[in-house]
Design a protein around this motif. Structure first.
Motif, mmCIF file in Angstrom:
data_model
loop_
_atom_site.group_PDB
_atom_site.id
_atom_site.type_symbol
_atom_site.label_atom_id
_atom_site.label_comp_id
_atom_site.label_asym_id
_atom_site.label_seq_id
_atom_site.Cartn_x
_atom_site.Cartn_y
_atom_site.Cartn_z
ATOM 1 N N MET A 72 0.827 -1.206 0.000
ATOM 2 C CA MET A 72 0.000 0.000 0.000
ATOM 3 C C MET A 72 0.860 1.253 0.000
ATOM 4 S SD MET A 72 -3.179 -1.034 0.554
ATOM 5 C CE MET A 72 -3.704 -2.723 0.611
ATOM 6 N N THR A 73 0.353 2.266 -0.637
ATOM 7 C CA THR A 73 0.979 3.573 -0.534
ATOM 8 C C THR A 73 -0.107 4.539 -0.085
ATOM 9 O OG1 THR A 73 2.293 2.950 -2.449
ATOM 10 C CG2 THR A 73 2.378 5.257 -1.767
ATOM 11 N N LEU A 74 0.148 5.193 1.012
ATOM 12 C CA LEU A 74 -0.853 6.150 1.489
ATOM 13 C C LEU A 74 -0.656 7.443 0.722
ATOM 14 C CD1 LEU A 74 -3.112 6.649 3.532
ATOM 15 C CD2 LEU A 74 -1.368 7.550 5.093
ATOM 16 N N TYR A 75 -1.629 7.752 -0.119
ATOM 17 C CA TYR A 75 -1.487 8.970 -0.930
ATOM 18 C C TYR A 75 -1.697 10.200 -0.069
ATOM 19 C CZ TYR A 75 -2.034 12.263 -4.720
ATOM 20 O OH TYR A 75 -1.877 13.326 -5.553
ATOM 21 N N GLY A 76 -2.616 10.092 0.872
ATOM 22 C CA GLY A 76 -2.840 11.240 1.753
ATOM 23 C C GLY A 76 -4.161 11.122 2.476
ATOM 24 N N MET A 77 -4.503 12.165 3.165
ATOM 25 C CA MET A 77 -5.765 12.209 3.870
ATOM 26 C C MET A 77 -6.677 13.202 3.169
ATOM 27 S SD MET A 77 -4.806 10.215 6.369
ATOM 28 C CE MET A 77 -6.076 10.372 7.632
ATOM 29 N N CYS A 78 -7.976 12.952 3.257
ATOM 30 C CA CYS A 78 -8.919 13.880 2.642
ATOM 31 C C CYS A 78 -9.983 14.263 3.657
ATOM 32 C CB CYS A 78 -9.583 13.245 1.444
ATOM 33 S SG CYS A 78 -8.650 13.468 -0.050
ATOM 34 N N GLN A 79 -10.625 15.376 3.393
ATOM 35 C CA GLN A 79 -11.698 15.810 4.289
ATOM 36 C C GLN A 79 -13.040 15.237 3.833
ATOM 37 O OE1 GLN A 79 -11.176 17.403 7.158
ATOM 38 N NE2 GLN A 79 -8.994 17.256 6.609
#
Lengths: 377, 249
Positions: A72-79
């Protein structure tokens, strides 16, 4: 012996050709080295985005657990979900994980009560959405995510309750414990090599002689057609046998893959298969007089044969009508046998059904080829 | 003197559906003769020749080549004839000697004979230096001479030549016809199709096919007298001009 002269001629022409000898050497290497390493069905680099509405230590742990997984690669967090979906549309992200609020709280209660957590449904506390444009990556990725989360939850449950869960699922993969794609693909690639070298190359050679008019010159000589055809096939049979031997060697050298079964079984099966594809090639050369037509029909056949034979996808998951078509393909039986010999160490006795099918197919194809050849204009 | 005839054709026909490519032809060819088989494109020459080479089966009628029936003994015939097609058909990616050796071997010649005869042949063709040259790099005229020599290398009784001089320059053509006459002098019968009417003059006898039938058959001189003209070219125009079939067979 007339055939000696003809075979001598074939070998001279083969090695004088600028392309064929190189192809023969390069083919097993390219097929066995590059393909299993580069093109495989294992899903890696699943990009995911997490929408964390809970902001608890529990949800952070889940996020960390996902990010730590090598696939897995965590692309980022979103709201918001819209933002995340936008990333999916831009093909930056394959899987969205939404953690609803109150996860930690409700989970603790739920676990204390009955130890069940539901995942993936609308009313669930964790929602996983996958991009299915690349359906393999999407579905496999989502499955990985669900697995990781449920493993995590099970651990948490153990920690909380200090008890064994009533039901524990564990899987064991027989014969290929690490589910390595190359163990599965390497035997199958040999099949493709043999189909092309022993089936299609001699057919193209015969069509080539038709096109150049040389065959007319041979037809007015007392050379029997059977002799002529045999003189075309024998060199390719020899070359085919050498090439798969190189293939076995390369498989051992690079992947350390050694068949559990014995080589006699492998070579007998290979020879049955070689006779099948040679018959198929001869049929093509009987019905088509130009390179262009023969090449076209070969591409067409190769596609269908490969896709329907269970080389890339599981045979049993095809619809019933597809399985009927697949059963006509000699590739299916050879692929099955090669995988069985390599991974399970199957013997002649175990492979009786495949051997019988191959013999049937080879008799049908070659009888047909002989009859269609003798039909005079 | 029936024994002198190496080719005997009796009422030979070949139909493709309703189309009569060869329509009831009969003739004989004597041993050692140069027999010209003329006709416009589509007249049925190639079809007739293919039947005589035992490449295709007649619809009706019979023919004997080198003493064997074309319907019952095709392989006996094939062992006793040579053939040179209008398309160059030696192997381009084999050398001059390898081609000779291959066809010698196919006709069952002994390895030693192949070696000896090939050397003699190459000397006669003045191609000894080209022995190991790939055939594809020879000039067309040489290729044709070589193809002819290979066709008679195994000493057949009859050699069939299908438009052997197409695309060849006049000097090479003359040289080629000298070779044909030399070959005929050794007792090999030459059965040749051509579109060059000056070449027809070299033949002992010629037949002229029109619409699948033989419209005329005699020595070139007799034909010229019969039609009261000066050359075979004019004979051809007079006879083939009446054809109803055009090109396109």
């Amino acid at each position: 012996m007339v055939i000696k002269y003809l075979i001598e001629k074939e070998f001279k022409q083969m090695f004088r050709n600028k392309f064929i000898p190189k192809l023969i050497i390069a083919f097993p290497f390219i097929a066995l080295i590059i393909l299993p390493m580069a093109a495989n069905m294992e899903v890696k680099n699943v990009n995911l985005v997490v929408i964390d509405n809970d902001h608890s230590s529990f949800s952070q742990q889940i996020t960390q657990r996902l990010a730590a997984n090598p696939s897995m690669t965590l692309y980022g967090m979103c709201q918001t979900y819209e933002q995340a979906l936008h990333l999916v549309e831009e093909s930056k992200v394959d899987v969205i994980v939404i953690i609803k609020n109150d996860l930690e709280k409700e989970l603790s209660i739920a676990m204390a009560l009955n130890g069940q957590v539901s995942l993936g449904k609308d009313d669930a506390k964790i929602f996983v959405a996958a991009n299915s444009v690349n359906s393999v990556k999407g579905t496999m990725g989502a499955m990985y995510v669900v697995n990781i989360i449920s493993n995590f939850l099970t651990e948490q449950q153990h920690n909380l309750q200090q008890t064994q869960s009533p039901l524990e699922i564990s899987s064991f993969y027989a014969f290929n414990p690490r589910l390595e794609y190359k163990y599965f693909m390497v035997p199958a690639l040999m099949v493709m090599i043999l189909t092309i070298i022993c089936g299609f190359l001699p057919a193209l050679n015969i069509v080539g002689e038709k096109e150049s008019g040389n065959i007319e010159q041979i037809n007015v000589t007392p050379v029997k057609r059977f002799t002529f055809i045999l003189s075309k096939l024998i060199p390719y049979w020899i070359v085919g046998t050498i090439v798969i031997s190189i293939g076995f060697f390369v498989a051992w050298l690079i992947y350390g893959i050694v068949p559990l079964g014995n080589f006699l079984t492998i070579y007998v099966l290979s020879w049955l298969f070689i006779l099948c594809v040679s018959g198929m090639g001869l049929l093509i050369s009987n019905y088509f007089n130009t390179y262009q037509k023969a090449m076209f029909i070969m591409f067409f056949l190769l596609m269908i044969l490969l896709l329907m034979s269970g080389m890339f996808t599981p045979f049993s998951s095809m619809p019933v009508w597809g399985q009927y078509i697949g059963r006509l393909s000699p590739l299916k039986y050879y692929i099955e046998s090669m995988r069985a010999i390599y991974l399970k160490g199957s013997t002649f006795l175990d492979l009786m059904p495949q051997i019988c099918s191959l013999i049937t197919i080879l008799l049908v194809l070659n009888t047909w080829a002989i009859f269609s050849y003798h039909k005079k204009k | 003197m029936e024994n002198d005839n190496v080719i005997i054709v009796r009422h030979l026909s070949k139909h493709f559906g309703n189309f009569k490519a060869v329509d009831n032809i009969s003739f004989e060819v004597k041993k050692g003769e140069v027999f010209g088989f003329l006709g416009a494109n589509g007249a049925g020459k190639t079809t007739a020749m293919k039947m005589l080479c035992a490449l295709s089966k007649p619809t009706s009628g019979s023919a004997f080549v080198a003493g064997y029936d074309i319907s019952t003994n095709p392989n006996k015939i094939k062992a006793r004839i040579g053939y040179m097609s209008q398309k160059f058909s030696l192997y381009e990616d084999l050398s001059v000697f390898e081609n000779i050796k291959l066809f010698g071997g196919i006709y069952g010649m002994k390895r030693k004979d192949i070696e000896n005869n090939a050397n003699i042949l190459l000397e006669r063709l003045e191609m000894t230096e080209e022995r190991n040259t790939m055939v594809k790099s020879l000039p067309l005229g040489w290729k044709q001479k070589l193809a002819f020599s290979v066709a008679v290398f195994h000493q057949p009784q009859i050699v069939f030549l299908d438009e052997p001089t197409g695309g060849v320059d006049p000097i090479t053509r003359r040289r080629f016809w000298e070779m044909i006459c030399e070959t005929a002098a050794t007792g090999i019968t030459v059965f040749v199709t051509t579109h060059y009417m000056d070449e027809a003059e070299y033949c002992n006898r010629v037949s002229l096919m029109v619409d699948g039938q033989i419209a005329a058959l005699d020595t070139p001189n007799a034909l010229k007298t019969q039609f009261n003209v000066q050359s075979m070219e004019e004979v051809f125009f007079q006879i083939a001009g009446k054809a109803k079939r055009g090109e396109g067979l």
